[in-house]
Design a protein around this motif. Structure first.
Motif, PDB file in Angstrom:
ATOM      1  N   GLU A  26      40.553  15.583  -2.553  1.00 17.49           N
ATOM      2  CA  GLU A  26      41.938  14.787  -2.618  1.00 17.49           C
ATOM      3  C   GLU A  26      43.122  15.796  -1.825  1.00 17.49           C
ATOM      4  O   GLU A  26      43.909  15.062  -1.093  1.00 17.49           O
ATOM      5  N   SER A  27      42.709  17.081  -1.625  1.00 15.27           N
ATOM      6  CA  SER A  27      43.762  17.735  -0.917  1.00 15.27           C
ATOM      7  C   SER A  27      43.691  17.373   0.606  1.00 15.27           C
ATOM      8  O   SER A  27      44.621  17.522   1.375  1.00 15.27           O
ATOM      9  N   GLY A  28      42.617  16.956   0.924  1.00 13.49           N
ATOM     10  CA  GLY A  28      42.457  16.813   2.444  1.00 13.49           C
ATOM     11  C   GLY A  28      42.494  17.933   3.274  1.00 13.49           C
ATOM     12  O   GLY A  28      42.321  17.821   4.923  1.00 13.49           O
ATOM     13  N   GLN A  29      41.943  18.990   2.846  1.00 17.61           N
ATOM     14  CA  GLN A  29      42.118  20.528   3.564  1.00 17.61           C
ATOM     15  C   GLN A  29      40.435  20.492   4.014  1.00 17.61           C
ATOM     16  O   GLN A  29      40.601  21.328   5.036  1.00 17.61           O
ATOM     17  N   ALA A  30      39.469  19.897   3.462  1.00 21.47           N
ATOM     18  CA  ALA A  30      38.286  20.228   3.861  1.00 21.47           C
ATOM     19  C   ALA A  30      37.958  19.676   5.150  1.00 21.47           C
ATOM     20  O   ALA A  30      38.212  18.322   5.456  1.00 21.47           O
ATOM     21  N   PRO A  31      37.302  20.070   6.029  1.00 20.37           N
ATOM     22  CA  PRO A  31      36.772  19.446   7.286  1.00 20.37           C
ATOM     23  C   PRO A  31      35.762  18.373   6.989  1.00 20.37           C
ATOM     24  O   PRO A  31      35.350  18.295   5.862  1.00 20.37           O
ATOM     25  N   LEU A  32      35.502  17.579   7.746  1.00 20.52           N
ATOM     26  CA  LEU A  32      34.762  16.517   7.519  1.00 20.52           C
ATOM     27  C   LEU A  32      33.406  16.741   7.034  1.00 20.52           C
ATOM     28  O   LEU A  32      32.922  16.090   5.931  1.00 20.52           O
ATOM     29  N   ASP A  33      32.545  17.560   7.631  1.00 21.47           N
ATOM     30  CA  ASP A  33      31.258  17.775   7.211  1.00 21.47           C
ATOM     31  C   ASP A  33      31.343  18.641   6.059  1.00 21.47           C
ATOM     32  O   ASP A  33      30.413  18.157   5.080  1.00 21.47           O
ATOM     33  N   GLN A  34      32.294  19.351   5.547  1.00 20.69           N
ATOM     34  CA  GLN A  34      32.333  19.828   4.107  1.00 20.69           C
ATOM     35  C   GLN A  34      32.671  18.645   3.203  1.00 20.69           C
ATOM     36  O   GLN A  34      32.414  18.841   2.083  1.00 20.69           O
ATOM     37  N   SER A  35      33.652  17.728   3.717  1.00 17.90           N
ATOM     38  CA  SER A  35      33.968  16.741   2.762  1.00 17.90           C
ATOM     39  C   SER A  35      32.955  15.762   2.243  1.00 17.90           C
ATOM     40  O   SER A  35      32.714  15.312   1.307  1.00 17.90           O
ATOM     41  N   ILE A  36      32.147  15.731   3.362  1.00 17.84           N
ATOM     42  CA  ILE A  36      30.778  14.988   3.075  1.00 17.84           C
ATOM     43  C   ILE A  36      29.640  15.614   1.999  1.00 17.84           C
ATOM     44  O   ILE A  36      29.211  15.090   1.183  1.00 17.84           O
ATOM     45  N   ASP A  37      29.643  16.924   2.468  1.00 16.09           N
ATOM     46  CA  ASP A  37      28.775  17.593   1.307  1.00 16.09           C
ATOM     47  C   ASP A  37      29.520  17.672  -0.118  1.00 16.09           C
ATOM     48  O   ASP A  37      28.807  17.461  -1.099  1.00 16.09           O
ATOM     49  N   LEU A  38      30.678  18.022  -0.190  1.00 18.68           N
ATOM     50  CA  LEU A  38      31.570  17.782  -1.317  1.00 18.68           C
ATOM     51  C   LEU A  38      31.335  16.405  -2.060  1.00 18.68           C
ATOM     52  O   LEU A  38      30.868  16.394  -3.298  1.00 18.68           O
ATOM     53  N   TYR A  39      31.420  15.535  -1.387  1.00 18.66           N
ATOM     54  CA  TYR A  39      31.161  14.099  -1.957  1.00 18.66           C
ATOM     55  C   TYR A  39      29.800  13.836  -2.538  1.00 18.66           C
ATOM     56  O   TYR A  39      29.628  13.405  -3.590  1.00 18.66           O
ATOM     57  N   GLU A  40      28.951  14.295  -1.826  1.00 14.41           N
ATOM     58  CA  GLU A  40      27.309  14.277  -2.272  1.00 14.41           C
ATOM     59  C   GLU A  40      27.275  15.039  -3.461  1.00 14.41           C
ATOM     60  O   GLU A  40      26.606  14.441  -4.483  1.00 14.41           O
ATOM     61  N   ARG A  41      27.686  16.122  -3.456  1.00 15.92           N
ATOM     62  CA  ARG A  41      27.633  17.092  -4.757  1.00 15.92           C
ATOM     63  C   ARG A  41      28.528  16.345  -5.817  1.00 15.92           C
ATOM     64  O   ARG A  41      28.090  16.388  -7.077  1.00 15.92           O
ATOM     65  N   GLY A  42      29.459  15.703  -5.559  1.00 14.46           N
ATOM     66  CA  GLY A  42      30.511  15.190  -6.634  1.00 14.46           C
ATOM     67  C   GLY A  42      29.564  13.978  -7.051  1.00 14.46           C
ATOM     68  O   GLY A  42      29.473  13.838  -8.402  1.00 14.46           O
ATOM     69  N   ALA A  43      28.844  13.324  -6.387  1.00  6.97           N
ATOM     70  CA  ALA A  43      28.219  12.113  -6.915  1.00  6.97           C
ATOM     71  C   ALA A  43      27.138  12.572  -7.617  1.00  6.97           C
ATOM     72  O   ALA A  43      26.793  11.968  -8.621  1.00  6.97           O
ATOM     73  N   LYS A  44      26.434  13.726  -7.526  1.00  2.00           N
ATOM     74  CA  LYS A  44      25.247  14.103  -8.359  1.00  2.00           C
ATOM     75  C   LYS A  44      25.840  14.650  -9.632  1.00  2.00           C
ATOM     76  O   LYS A  44      25.269  14.457 -10.822  1.00  2.00           O
ATOM     77  N   LEU A  45      27.185  15.323  -9.573  1.00  2.00           N
ATOM     78  CA  LEU A  45      27.778  15.916 -10.777  1.00  2.00           C
ATOM     79  C   LEU A  45      28.168  14.696 -11.813  1.00  2.00           C
ATOM     80  O   LEU A  45      27.879  14.844 -12.735  1.00  2.00           O
ATOM     81  N   LYS A  46      28.559  13.546 -10.890  1.00  2.51           N
ATOM     82  CA  LYS A  46      28.957  12.449 -12.053  1.00  2.51           C
ATOM     83  C   LYS A  46      27.584  11.993 -12.506  1.00  2.51           C
ATOM     84  O   LYS A  46      27.852  11.576 -13.634  1.00  2.51           O
TER      85      LYS A  46
END
Length: 80
Positions: A26-46
């Motif tokens: 939500e902060s929008g501070q992460a670069p695109l590649d890191q955002s994609i990795d975060l999104y994938e990890r977030g989906a697994k955590l969910k």
């Protein structure tokens, strides 16, 4: 965030990390590649949190109430 495997996390650990992931995204501070990795990890955590909640729901649903309305035990369930 931790390096602990998601499948070994408790509900509370997974939820706390998921909240961190969401905040970073939500902060929008992460670069695109890191955002994609975060999104994938977030989906697994969910998914982990949902699984743990489903397990808890199954356990609660197995409670057997006695004639006086008090719980007298539980039945085992098969978790997948």
């Amino acid at each position: 965030m931790t390096d602990k495997p998601i499948e070994e996390m408790s509900f509370e650990e997974a939820m706390a990390e998921l909240e961190q992931v969401v905040a970073k995204l939500e902060s929008g501070q992460a670069p695109l590649d890191q955002s994609i990795d975060l999104y994938e990890r977030g989906a697994k955590l969910k998914e982990r949190c949902e699984g743990r909640l489903k397990d808890a729901e199954l356990r609660v649903n197995k409670i057997i109430a006695g004639s006086d309305g008090q719980a007298k035990g539980t039945e085992p369930f098969d978790a997948e």
